[in-house]
Scaffold this motif. Structure first.
Motif, PDB file in Angstrom:
ATOM      1  N   ASN A 105       0.846  -1.195   0.000  1.00  0.00           N
ATOM      2  CA  ASN A 105       0.000   0.000   0.000  1.00  0.00           C
ATOM      3  C   ASN A 105       0.883   1.246   0.000  1.00  0.00           C
ATOM      4  N   CYS A 106       0.251   2.409  -0.089  1.00  0.00           N
ATOM      5  CA  CYS A 106       1.026   3.645  -0.157  1.00  0.00           C
ATOM      6  C   CYS A 106       0.410   4.725   0.721  1.00  0.00           C
ATOM      7  N   ILE A 107       1.191   5.790   0.949  1.00  0.00           N
ATOM      8  CA  ILE A 107       0.717   6.933   1.732  1.00  0.00           C
ATOM      9  C   ILE A 107       0.466   8.157   0.844  1.00  0.00           C
ATOM     10  N   ASP A 108       0.637   7.992  -0.476  1.00  0.00           N
ATOM     11  CA  ASP A 108       0.359   9.064  -1.443  1.00  0.00           C
ATOM     12  C   ASP A 108       1.211  10.320  -1.217  1.00  0.00           C
ATOM     13  N   TRP A 109       2.507  10.096  -1.079  1.00  0.00           N
ATOM     14  CA  TRP A 109       3.483  11.183  -1.058  1.00  0.00           C
ATOM     15  C   TRP A 109       4.503  10.922  -2.166  1.00  0.00           C
ATOM     16  N   TRP A 110       5.008  12.013  -2.750  1.00  0.00           N
ATOM     17  CA  TRP A 110       6.083  11.925  -3.739  1.00  0.00           C
ATOM     18  C   TRP A 110       7.365  12.424  -3.080  1.00  0.00           C
ATOM     19  N   VAL A 111       8.487  11.872  -3.503  1.00  0.00           N
ATOM     20  CA  VAL A 111       9.741  12.123  -2.800  1.00  0.00           C
ATOM     21  C   VAL A 111      10.109  13.607  -2.767  1.00  0.00           C
ATOM     22  N   THR A 112       9.795  14.327  -3.818  1.00  0.00           N
ATOM     23  CA  THR A 112      10.125  15.749  -3.837  1.00  0.00           C
ATOM     24  C   THR A 112       9.308  16.539  -2.818  1.00  0.00           C
ATOM     25  N   GLU A 113       8.143  16.007  -2.423  1.00  0.00           N
ATOM     26  CA  GLU A 113       7.313  16.662  -1.416  1.00  0.00           C
ATOM     27  C   GLU A 113       7.724  16.241   0.002  1.00  0.00           C
ATOM     28  N   MET A 114       8.211  15.016   0.123  1.00  0.00           N
ATOM     29  CA  MET A 114       8.539  14.485   1.455  1.00  0.00           C
ATOM     30  C   MET A 114       9.571  15.340   2.169  1.00  0.00           C
ATOM     31  N   ILE A 115      10.592  15.769   1.451  1.00  0.00           N
ATOM     32  CA  ILE A 115      11.677  16.501   2.077  1.00  0.00           C
ATOM     33  C   ILE A 115      11.206  17.854   2.604  1.00  0.00           C
ATOM     34  N   GLN A 116      10.057  18.319   2.118  1.00  0.00           N
ATOM     35  CA  GLN A 116       9.494  19.590   2.577  1.00  0.00           C
ATOM     36  C   GLN A 116       8.681  19.438   3.858  1.00  0.00           C
ATOM     37  N   ASP A 117       8.275  18.212   4.171  1.00  0.00           N
ATOM     38  CA  ASP A 117       7.414  17.998   5.339  1.00  0.00           C
ATOM     39  C   ASP A 117       7.647  16.597   5.897  1.00  0.00           C
ATOM     40  N   THR A 118       8.812  16.382   6.487  1.00  0.00           N
ATOM     41  CA  THR A 118       9.122  15.050   7.010  1.00  0.00           C
ATOM     42  C   THR A 118       8.197  14.655   8.157  1.00  0.00           C
ATOM     43  N   ALA A 119       7.720  15.647   8.908  1.00  0.00           N
ATOM     44  CA  ALA A 119       6.799  15.347  10.014  1.00  0.00           C
ATOM     45  C   ALA A 119       5.485  14.789   9.476  1.00  0.00           C
ATOM     46  N   GLY A 120       4.989  15.358   8.390  1.00  0.00           N
ATOM     47  CA  GLY A 120       3.761  14.869   7.779  1.00  0.00           C
ATOM     48  C   GLY A 120       3.924  13.474   7.210  1.00  0.00           C
ATOM     49  N   VAL A 121       5.075  13.212   6.630  1.00  0.00           N
ATOM     50  CA  VAL A 121       5.366  11.881   6.098  1.00  0.00           C
ATOM     51  C   VAL A 121       5.384  10.854   7.231  1.00  0.00           C
ATOM     52  N   ALA A 122       6.055  11.184   8.329  1.00  0.00           N
ATOM     53  CA  ALA A 122       6.115  10.279   9.475  1.00  0.00           C
ATOM     54  C   ALA A 122       4.723  10.002  10.027  1.00  0.00           C
ATOM     55  N   ARG A 123       3.924  11.045  10.152  1.00  0.00           N
ATOM     56  CA  ARG A 123       2.549  10.899  10.668  1.00  0.00           C
ATOM     57  C   ARG A 123       1.762   9.914   9.810  1.00  0.00           C
ATOM     58  N   ASP A 124       1.802  10.099   8.487  1.00  0.00           N
ATOM     59  CA  ASP A 124       1.029   9.239   7.595  1.00  0.00           C
ATOM     60  C   ASP A 124       1.588   7.820   7.549  1.00  0.00           C
ATOM     61  N   ALA A 125       2.906   7.688   7.674  1.00  0.00           N
ATOM     62  CA  ALA A 125       3.516   6.355   7.656  1.00  0.00           C
ATOM     63  C   ALA A 125       3.137   5.560   8.898  1.00  0.00           C
ATOM     64  N   VAL A 126       3.181   6.198  10.056  1.00  0.00           N
ATOM     65  CA  VAL A 126       2.812   5.531  11.300  1.00  0.00           C
ATOM     66  C   VAL A 126       1.353   5.088  11.245  1.00  0.00           C
ATOM     67  N   SER A 127       0.480   5.981  10.782  1.00  0.00           N
ATOM     68  CA  SER A 127      -0.947   5.674  10.690  1.00  0.00           C
ATOM     69  C   SER A 127      -1.208   4.524   9.722  1.00  0.00           C
ATOM     70  N   ALA A 128      -0.579   4.601   8.532  1.00  0.00           N
ATOM     71  CA  ALA A 128      -0.804   3.567   7.519  1.00  0.00           C
ATOM     72  C   ALA A 128      -0.260   2.220   7.964  1.00  0.00           C
ATOM     73  N   ALA A 129       0.917   2.217   8.591  1.00  0.00           N
ATOM     74  CA  ALA A 129       1.510   0.961   9.038  1.00  0.00           C
ATOM     75  C   ALA A 129       0.595   0.251  10.042  1.00  0.00           C
ATOM     76  N   ALA A 130       0.019   1.009  10.976  1.00  0.00           N
ATOM     77  CA  ALA A 130      -0.871   0.424  11.969  1.00  0.00           C
ATOM     78  C   ALA A 130      -2.169  -0.072  11.341  1.00  0.00           C
ATOM     79  N   GLU A 131      -2.744   0.761  10.488  1.00  0.00           N
ATOM     80  CA  GLU A 131      -4.036   0.415   9.890  1.00  0.00           C
ATOM     81  C   GLU A 131      -3.941  -0.796   8.973  1.00  0.00           C
ATOM     82  N   ILE A 132      -2.928  -0.837   8.129  1.00  0.00           N
ATOM     83  CA  ILE A 132      -2.818  -1.916   7.149  1.00  0.00           C
ATOM     84  C   ILE A 132      -2.441  -3.229   7.819  1.00  0.00           C
TER      85      ILE A 132
END
Length: 262
Positions: A143-170
């Motif tokens: 599955n994915c969190i719908d982030w692109w790498v060029t956007e991730m570096i601008q908001d690592t906190a948001g990426v971490a938040r979505d990754a933690v949530s997705a990992a638990a849910e899936i």
């Protein structure tokens, strides 16, 4: 014995280097050194396969240079594991793909896992990687969190938040025991947040950067002790061993070729 490891960001930009170094350095042991570099004069975006193949040419050359420069191992820092197997044909030092390394270590954490990657385009590619690595029995979902790498570096906190949530849910949805964050920048973003105390460490979330580092160091140490070498019998047989003259002709004509500056 001091091991020197090159983490090669294959993205054609140094934008991710400091994040990678910051989040991987704490895991160095026994005096090992980590040097984070990036490919040059190639596309910065590996999300699309045309660019990925151009980047792989730069990966090959970078691995050759790393060996010449005295590195004991190279980690190609993307969970597409771009160019990893071809690079092993070209150099004698270990070349590590983060996804492959994490899949190999995953059974020590749990029986089965899910892959959480960055965006929708990566999902079918990683499904193919699961088949290539023979992990269909253990990987229950991609599955994915719908982030692109060029956007991730601008908001690592948001990426971490979505990754933690997705990992638990899936994991809960499919009954998997662990989750692999199938992107090196997702993993670095998660690691940064954990180290800042934003989230507690979840032992069920596997970080490919850390896995690749430990595999790289272990294989490099084994090689230094004379207990590791790449078989050149078939799959990783090098052209330079079969026909050195042809290898030099190919290298002279194509080896230093780079895509035009982007």
């Amino acid at each position: 014995m001091s091991i020197k490891i090159n983490f090669l960001n294959p993205f054609g930009t140094d934008a991710y280097n400091s994040l990678i170094h910051e989040t991987m350095s704490p895991y160095l042991t026994n005096g090992a050194e980590l040097v984070v570099t990036n490919t040059k004069n190639c596309p910065e975006n590996i999300d699309y396969y045309y660019s990925k193949h151009l980047i792989e040419e730069a990966v090959f050359e970078s691995c050759i240079e790393a060996e010449k420069n005295g590195f004991d191992a190279v980690i190609v820092g993307c969970c597409y594991d771009p160019g990893v197997r071809v690079a092993r044909e070209l150099v004698d030092i270990p070349v590590i793909g983060p996804l492959e390394a994490t899949m190999q270590l995953a059974p020590y954490y749990g029986h089965d896992y899910v892959l959480v990657t960055d965006h929708h385009k990566a999902i079918p590619y990683l499904r193919d990687m699961v088949r290539l690595y023979g992990e269909e029995a253990h990987c229950l979902s991609v599955n994915c969190i719908d982030w692109w790498v060029t956007e991730m570096i601008q908001d690592t906190a948001g990426v971490a938040r979505d990754a933690v949530s997705a990992a638990a849910e899936i994991r809960q949805q499919v009954g998997a025991e662990v989750a692999i964050l199938g992107c090196t920048i997702i993993s670095a973003s998660y690691e940064k947040a954990v180290r800042e105390g934003v989230y507690p460490r979840d032992m069920g979330i596997l970080n490919p950067n850390t896995a690749a580092l430990k595999v790289a160091q272990a294989l490099a140490e084994l090689q230094a002790q004379g207990s590791y070498g790449i078989s050149r019998k078939a799959y990783y047989q090098s052209l330079k061993d079969r026909n050195a003259d042809e290898f030099e002709r190919v290298r002279k004509r194509f080896g230093n070729r780079r895509p035009n500056d982007m």
